[in-house]
Design a protein around this motif. Structure first.
Motif, mmCIF file in Angstrom:
data_model
loop_
_atom_site.group_PDB
_atom_site.id
_atom_site.type_symbol
_atom_site.label_atom_id
_atom_site.label_comp_id
_atom_site.label_asym_id
_atom_site.label_seq_id
_atom_site.Cartn_x
_atom_site.Cartn_y
_atom_site.Cartn_z
ATOM 1 N N ARG A 235 5.237 10.277 -2.794
ATOM 2 C CA ARG A 235 4.604 8.959 -2.719
ATOM 3 C C ARG A 235 5.693 7.908 -2.525
ATOM 4 O O ARG A 235 6.600 7.765 -3.347
ATOM 5 C CB ARG A 235 3.811 8.664 -3.991
ATOM 6 N N LEU A 236 5.593 7.171 -1.447
ATOM 7 C CA LEU A 236 6.550 6.119 -1.137
ATOM 8 C C LEU A 236 5.856 4.770 -1.298
ATOM 9 O O LEU A 236 4.780 4.555 -0.733
ATOM 10 C CB LEU A 236 7.076 6.277 0.293
ATOM 11 N N SER A 237 6.452 3.868 -2.066
ATOM 12 C CA SER A 237 5.839 2.566 -2.314
ATOM 13 C C SER A 237 6.893 1.473 -2.272
ATOM 14 O O SER A 237 8.091 1.717 -2.432
ATOM 15 C CB SER A 237 5.110 2.556 -3.658
ATOM 16 N N TYR A 238 6.408 0.267 -2.066
ATOM 17 C CA TYR A 238 7.276 -0.907 -1.978
ATOM 18 C C TYR A 238 6.781 -1.965 -2.956
ATOM 19 O O TYR A 238 5.581 -2.256 -3.014
ATOM 20 C CB TYR A 238 7.276 -1.465 -0.547
ATOM 21 N N GLN A 239 7.704 -2.517 -3.765
ATOM 22 C CA GLN A 239 7.366 -3.587 -4.698
ATOM 23 C C GLN A 239 7.811 -4.918 -4.088
ATOM 24 O O GLN A 239 9.020 -5.212 -4.059
ATOM 25 C CB GLN A 239 8.057 -3.378 -6.050
ATOM 26 N N PRO A 240 6.867 -5.714 -3.582
ATOM 27 C CA PRO A 240 7.251 -6.988 -2.936
ATOM 28 C C PRO A 240 7.999 -7.933 -3.859
ATOM 29 O O PRO A 240 8.860 -8.685 -3.403
ATOM 30 C CB PRO A 240 5.894 -7.576 -2.511
ATOM 31 N N LEU A 241 7.702 -7.924 -5.165
ATOM 32 C CA LEU A 241 8.356 -8.854 -6.078
ATOM 33 C C LEU A 241 9.845 -8.546 -6.241
ATOM 34 O O LEU A 241 10.693 -9.453 -6.257
ATOM 35 C CB LEU A 241 7.661 -8.833 -7.443
ATOM 36 N N THR A 242 10.165 -7.253 -6.373
ATOM 37 C CA THR A 242 11.567 -6.851 -6.546
ATOM 38 C C THR A 242 12.229 -6.477 -5.225
ATOM 39 O O THR A 242 13.444 -6.293 -5.173
ATOM 40 C CB THR A 242 11.657 -5.649 -7.501
ATOM 41 N N ARG A 243 11.399 -6.318 -4.184
ATOM 42 C CA ARG A 243 11.891 -5.909 -2.864
ATOM 43 C C ARG A 243 12.635 -4.581 -2.939
ATOM 44 O O ARG A 243 13.674 -4.383 -2.303
ATOM 45 C CB ARG A 243 12.789 -6.991 -2.253
ATOM 46 N N ILE B 126 0.848 -1.192 0.000
ATOM 47 C CA ILE B 126 0.000 0.000 0.000
ATOM 48 C C ILE B 126 0.885 1.244 0.000
ATOM 49 O O ILE B 126 1.650 1.456 0.942
ATOM 50 C CB ILE B 126 -0.934 0.040 1.231
ATOM 51 N N PRO B 127 0.841 2.087 -1.039
ATOM 52 C CA PRO B 127 1.675 3.303 -1.063
ATOM 53 C C PRO B 127 1.262 4.280 0.045
ATOM 54 O O PRO B 127 0.085 4.358 0.420
ATOM 55 C CB PRO B 127 1.407 3.902 -2.447
ATOM 56 N N MET B 128 2.229 5.021 0.528
ATOM 57 C CA MET B 128 1.983 6.080 1.508
ATOM 58 C C MET B 128 2.277 7.434 0.866
ATOM 59 O O MET B 128 3.233 7.568 0.088
ATOM 60 C CB MET B 128 2.869 5.890 2.744
ATOM 61 N N TYR B 129 1.469 8.414 1.195
ATOM 62 C CA TYR B 129 1.578 9.752 0.601
ATOM 63 C C TYR B 129 1.936 10.770 1.687
ATOM 64 O O TYR B 129 1.431 10.702 2.818
ATOM 65 C CB TYR B 129 0.264 10.140 -0.070
ATOM 66 N N PHE B 130 2.774 11.726 1.308
ATOM 67 C CA PHE B 130 3.235 12.755 2.232
ATOM 68 C C PHE B 130 3.158 14.115 1.535
ATOM 69 O O PHE B 130 3.231 14.205 0.307
ATOM 70 C CB PHE B 130 4.671 12.485 2.681
ATOM 71 N N VAL B 131 3.028 15.164 2.337
ATOM 72 C CA VAL B 131 2.941 16.522 1.809
ATOM 73 C C VAL B 131 3.919 17.414 2.574
ATOM 74 O O VAL B 131 3.963 17.399 3.807
ATOM 75 C CB VAL B 131 1.521 17.103 1.936
ATOM 76 N N THR B 132 4.707 18.168 1.812
ATOM 77 C CA THR B 132 5.597 19.178 2.386
ATOM 78 C C THR B 132 5.094 20.552 1.945
ATOM 79 O O THR B 132 4.912 20.786 0.750
ATOM 80 C CB THR B 132 7.050 18.987 1.918
#
Length: 219
Positions: free
Chosen positions: A114-122, A84-90
């Protein structure tokens, strides 16, 4: 007449088993909390603040440099590992102080992360945009992959030469108040996560700092 001790032993038996029953009840509660998805005991909180905040005025505009210090909320980190991507605002706002009236906002800059993680590629991916993200991916101006979460967070925590005002918006020998804010944007999470995060401390992440400055002439 013989006196039997059998009844006495029966009376003591419940009290002897009371600690075991309390332990069993505690274990059952822990299991139930895990089943309901309640957060685990809170981790030691890392310092959360903004340091080394500095501004540079050039003929091209007003630039901001700063260092953010924070740890991801525990629930947000768990959601990231689930894809699940996480979103941030500055947000940065420049306000001119006026002794005779209300302070005057003269410039504002916003950037979305937007920070996200790809489980397949880690691997971790960080995208930065001046406008909110949408499903088409439009507005993304920068994307970078990282092997470790710590490296992605380090990039998020470093603000270098961020233009927050045009040169015509600020004047030398004038007192300004620069307000910098950073937050986890829950409004862009999937609807079930928004409802679950409402009022829960495990999702909270907000940093803010205000600095009063007097700009020197541009060099």
């Amino acid at each position: 007449m013989t006196v039997s001790s059998t009844h006495c032993c029966k009376n003591l038996r419940p009290e002897a088993h009371a600690p075991r029953r309390r332990l069993a009840l505690l274990l059952a509660l822990v299991w139930l909390c895990g089943l309901l998805g309640l957060p685990a005991p809170a981790r030691a909180q890392a310092p959360q603040d903004i340091s080394e905040m500095a501004l540079e005025r050039t003929p091209e505009g007003l630039y901001l440099n700063a260092s953010l210090h924070f740890a991801l909320p525990e629930l947000a980190e768990d959601a990231l590992y689930k894809g699940i991507p996480m979103y941030f605002v500055t947000e940065a706002e420049v306000v001119r102080e006026r002794w005779y009236w209300y302070d005057q906002p003269i410039a504002q800059a916003v950037r979305h992360l937007r920070l996200s993680y790809q489980p397949l590629t880690r691997r971790w991916r960080l995208n930065v945009s001046p406008v909110p993200f949408d499903k088409t991916g439009l507005g993304v101006v920068l994307g970078q992959n990282y092997d470790e979460l710590a490296d992605a967070l380090a990039a998020m925590q470093r603000i270098a030469r961020w233009k927050i005002a045009e040169p015509s918006a600020v004047a030398p020998d004038t007192v300004y108040d620069v307000q910098l804010r950073f937050r986890l944007d829950l409004t862009q999470l999937p609807r079930p996560f928004q409802i679950g995060a409402l009022g829960r401390g495990g999702w909270s992440l907000t940093l803010a700092r205000s600095q009063r400055i007097s700009l020197e002439p541009a060099r």
